[in-house]
Design a protein around this motif. Structure first.
Motif, PDB file in Angstrom:
ATOM      1  N   LEU A 111      47.298  44.026  43.409  1.00  0.00           N
ATOM      2  CA  LEU A 111      46.584  45.054  43.089  1.00  0.00           C
ATOM      3  C   LEU A 111      45.927  45.598  44.342  1.00  0.00           C
ATOM      4  CD1 LEU A 111      44.562  43.282  40.360  1.00  0.00           C
ATOM      5  CD2 LEU A 111      45.878  45.154  40.004  1.00  0.00           C
TER       6      LEU A 111
ATOM      7  N   ASP B 263      46.623  38.422  43.263  1.00  0.00           N
ATOM      8  CA  ASP B 263      45.953  39.566  42.521  1.00  0.00           C
ATOM      9  C   ASP B 263      44.585  39.180  42.277  1.00  0.00           C
ATOM     10  OD1 ASP B 263      47.562  41.654  42.563  1.00  0.00           O
ATOM     11  OD2 ASP B 263      48.787  41.127  40.675  1.00  0.00           O
ATOM     12  N   ARG B 264      44.446  37.878  41.662  1.00  0.00           N
ATOM     13  CA  ARG B 264      42.855  37.523  41.434  1.00  0.00           C
ATOM     14  C   ARG B 264      41.959  37.617  42.424  1.00  0.00           C
ATOM     15  NH1 ARG B 264      45.255  33.525  37.615  1.00  0.00           N
ATOM     16  NH2 ARG B 264      45.377  34.708  35.772  1.00  0.00           N
TER      17      ARG B 264
ATOM     18  N   HIS C 131      41.588  40.996  43.472  1.00  0.00           N
ATOM     19  CA  HIS C 131      40.738  41.978  42.425  1.00  0.00           C
ATOM     20  C   HIS C 131      39.268  41.519  42.628  1.00  0.00           C
ATOM     21  CE1 HIS C 131      39.160  43.724  39.021  1.00  0.00           C
ATOM     22  NE2 HIS C 131      38.915  42.602  38.400  1.00  0.00           N
TER      23      HIS C 131
ATOM     24  N   THR D  19      36.358  44.290  43.829  1.00  0.00           N
ATOM     25  CA  THR D  19      35.116  44.138  42.996  1.00  0.00           C
ATOM     26  C   THR D  19      33.869  44.310  44.059  1.00  0.00           C
ATOM     27  OG1 THR D  19      36.412  43.077  41.184  1.00  0.00           O
ATOM     28  CG2 THR D  19      34.057  43.625  40.793  1.00  0.00           C
TER      29      THR D  19
ATOM     30  N   GLY E  10      52.876  41.770  38.458  1.00  0.00           N
ATOM     31  CA  GLY E  10      51.836  40.883  38.684  1.00  0.00           C
ATOM     32  C   GLY E  10      50.581  40.957  37.633  1.00  0.00           C
ATOM     33  N   ALA E  11      49.297  41.449  38.176  1.00  0.00           N
ATOM     34  CA  ALA E  11      48.252  41.476  37.384  1.00  0.00           C
ATOM     35  C   ALA E  11      47.907  42.721  37.252  1.00  0.00           C
ATOM     36  CB  ALA E  11      47.258  40.582  37.639  1.00  0.00           C
TER      37      ALA E  11
ATOM     38  N   VAL F  22      44.304  45.091  35.607  1.00  0.00           N
ATOM     39  CA  VAL F  22      42.957  44.770  35.614  1.00  0.00           C
ATOM     40  C   VAL F  22      42.633  45.550  34.124  1.00  0.00           C
ATOM     41  CG1 VAL F  22      40.469  45.198  36.025  1.00  0.00           C
ATOM     42  CG2 VAL F  22      42.229  45.001  37.847  1.00  0.00           C
TER      43      VAL F  22
ATOM     44  N   ASP G 148      37.929  44.524  33.612  1.00  0.00           N
ATOM     45  CA  ASP G 148      37.565  43.806  34.898  1.00  0.00           C
ATOM     46  C   ASP G 148      38.083  42.506  34.786  1.00  0.00           C
ATOM     47  OD1 ASP G 148      36.179  44.352  36.971  1.00  0.00           O
ATOM     48  OD2 ASP G 148      34.460  43.077  36.534  1.00  0.00           O
TER      49      ASP G 148
ATOM     50  N   ALA H 130      41.709  40.146  35.508  1.00  0.00           N
ATOM     51  CA  ALA H 130      42.990  40.208  35.930  1.00  0.00           C
ATOM     52  C   ALA H 130      44.090  39.638  35.000  1.00  0.00           C
ATOM     53  CB  ALA H 130      43.131  39.871  37.306  1.00  0.00           C
TER      54      ALA H 130
END
Lengths: 173, 323
Positions: free
Chosen positions: A123, A149-150, A153, A157, B123-124, B126, B129, B131
């Motif tokens: 991401l 990705d986590r 992300h 944020t 992948g992920a 969103v 909010d 993932a």
């Protein structure tokens, strides 16, 4: 005339899907070549890095510094592993990813750049000058891409919140 | 001089026509609800590319239906002495060429991907909010895009039979057949998630082949219609029984010595002519011929233009065996 077989086929497909979904939640997605397992077994994350100031620069003391370097350290902390930096020229990073001699590539890659074709793309962690910046993983490594990705992300944020807080403060002044 | 009637559906078919229009709008709304989210994920794999393309092309038949139904029943004019009925067939031709071409592109592209061993990496994304793994989102989306058309297709098929509309029938058949490709794409995404990357281009190529096959079937139908093939039933399986009915009617008339018929389809409508040799000595031949024509027109609302040509002899070299 076709009703009974179609209905039966749909029912069968739905049951199959439900079963697959329920039983595979833990195993899907999986890495094609087990990158995440290898990282955990090794206790180290191999990060290919090419300089792209100010996003990432090589540093004799810390290996690498910059926003992307901090992102990598966050990820390594999250996984409980150490970081091994592999400085490489920009175009060799992609080859290294394809041969899986590194687990992650950083170097100011933009999402829209043709470099990101054929490898795994995270991401976007930030938008700068109209470009979305990403980090790259080896192709086919879906499970490994998830923690990446986590973390990305989470960072994006946090950056967003910081940026809007800054805007409000500016407006108040 | 204009022997074409203004085409129109009989009033008792008006509800079916309204239903078909409603189904077309429903199809468009449904396709939009799939295409918009799917297009943001199209980069992820060949399967998604193929599924997106299939859904994009699915827009054509309902739009063609809505457009042609606005114009096909316009009265014939000096500029268009045959009316605009053939617009339906042209729409059918365009849609089937697009379908076959795009299916071919997907097959070639997928085989190239397989040869280059290009691995999709999911992948992920969103969602609110969070993932979430893209694969689950795709599985949900593709399942939704598979299940809804099964019901839409069934409803359309019933209407297509009532309206004798081949284009609608072909569209309905594709909607109904979609569940196999839909199921294939869902299984393919799950296989990617299991690390079986090569299943992505393989499944996508199979999807492409099924798109090509749909396109070719439709193309054959459309070309046949444009070439004025003898009318066939709505499922294209056999010659329309009306052809035989007209033939037998004409040959059964006492004043007719010989009758040779040719008919073709224009959308749901039928047109054609019969060359008729009247028996010698029959008086009021023209009145008899007109009555016969009126009888034939009354056999079905689908006759838009049928003429009886009185001839003194049939040119044997032009006679083809009855269908």
């Amino acid at each position: 005339m076709h009703r009974a077989p179609t209905a039966a086929a749909i029912a069968l497909a739905l049951t199959l899907l439900a079963n697959l979904t329920a039983s595979c939640d833990a195993t899907i997605p999986r890495d094609t070549y087990g990158t995440l397992d290898h990282i955990e077994a090794r206790g180290a994350l191999r990060v290919g890095v090419s300089e792209r100031p100010p996003l990432v620069e090589l540093d004799s003391e810390h290996g690498a510094i910059g926003l992307e370097a901090e992102l990598v350290r966050l990820l390594a902390d999250d996984l409980g592993v150490e970081v091994r930096w592999h400085p490489l020229p920009h175009d060799e990073l992609l080859e290294a990813l394809e041969q899986r001699t590194i687990d992650l590539a950083v170097g100011g890659f933009a999402e829209s750049s043709p470099d990101t074709k054929g490898v795994g793309v995270s991401l976007p962690y930030a938008e700068l000058h109209g470009e979305l910046f990403v980090v790259l993983v080896p192709p086919g490594e879906h499970r490994w891409l998830l923690p990446v990705d986590r973390v990305v992300h989470g960072a994006s944020t946090a950056l967003h919140r910081a940026a809007s807080a800054l805007e409000t403060r500016k407006a108040a002044r | 001089m204009n022997t074409y009637r203004r085409v129109s559906l009989p009033p008792e078919l008006e509800p079916a026509r309204r239903r078909a229009k409603r189904h077309a709008w429903l199809s468009l709304a449904f396709l939009a609800s799939v295409i918009v989210p799917l297009s943001t994920l199209a980069d992820s794999s060949q399967i998604v590319k193929a599924a997106l393309l299939e859904d994009l092309l699915g827009i054509v038949p309902p739009i063609a239906l809505l457009v042609t139904w606005r114009i096909f029943d316009r009265a014939p004019s000096a500029e268009y002495p045959h009316g605009r009925v053939r617009s339906i067939v042209i729409a059918h031709l365009v849609a089937s060429v697009a379908l076959a071409a795009m299916g071919g592109y997907i097959v070639v592209d997928s085989v190239a991907n397989l040869v280059r061993a290009e691995k999709p990496t999911l992948g992920a994304i969103v969602l609110m909010d969070h993932a979430v793994w893209e694969g689950w989102v795709l599985v949900a989306l593709l399942s939704y895009s598979t299940i809804v058309p099964i019901f839409l297709g069934r409803a359309k098929m019933k209407t297509a039979h009532e309206l004798q509309d081949k284009q609608l029938y072909a569209d309905a058949e594709m909607n109904k057949a979609d569940w196999r490709t839909g199921l294939g794409s869902v299984v393919g995404i799950l296989a990617i998630g299991l690390g079986l990357w090569w299943l992505d281009p393989v499944v996508a190529a199979v999807l492409g082949c099924s798109i090509v096959r749909d396109g070719m079937t439709n193309l054959r139908g459309a070309i046949g219609d444009l070439m004025g093939r003898t009318p066939r039933t709505v499922d294209n399986r056999r010659v329309d029984p009306l052809v035989d009915e007209v033939q037998r009617y004409l040959r059964g008339l006492r004043w007719v010595e010989r009758a040779e018929l040719r008919m073709h389809e224009e959308g749901a409508f039928l047109a054609g002519e019969a060359h008729v040799v009247p028996r010698a000595g029959t008086r009021e031949m023209l009145t008899l011929a007109r009555r016969a024509r009126e009888q034939i027109d009354a056999m079905s609302w689908r006759f838009v233009s049928f003429s009886i040509v009185l001839v003194d002899a049939i040119d044997e070299s032009t006679v083809v065996p009855d269908p």
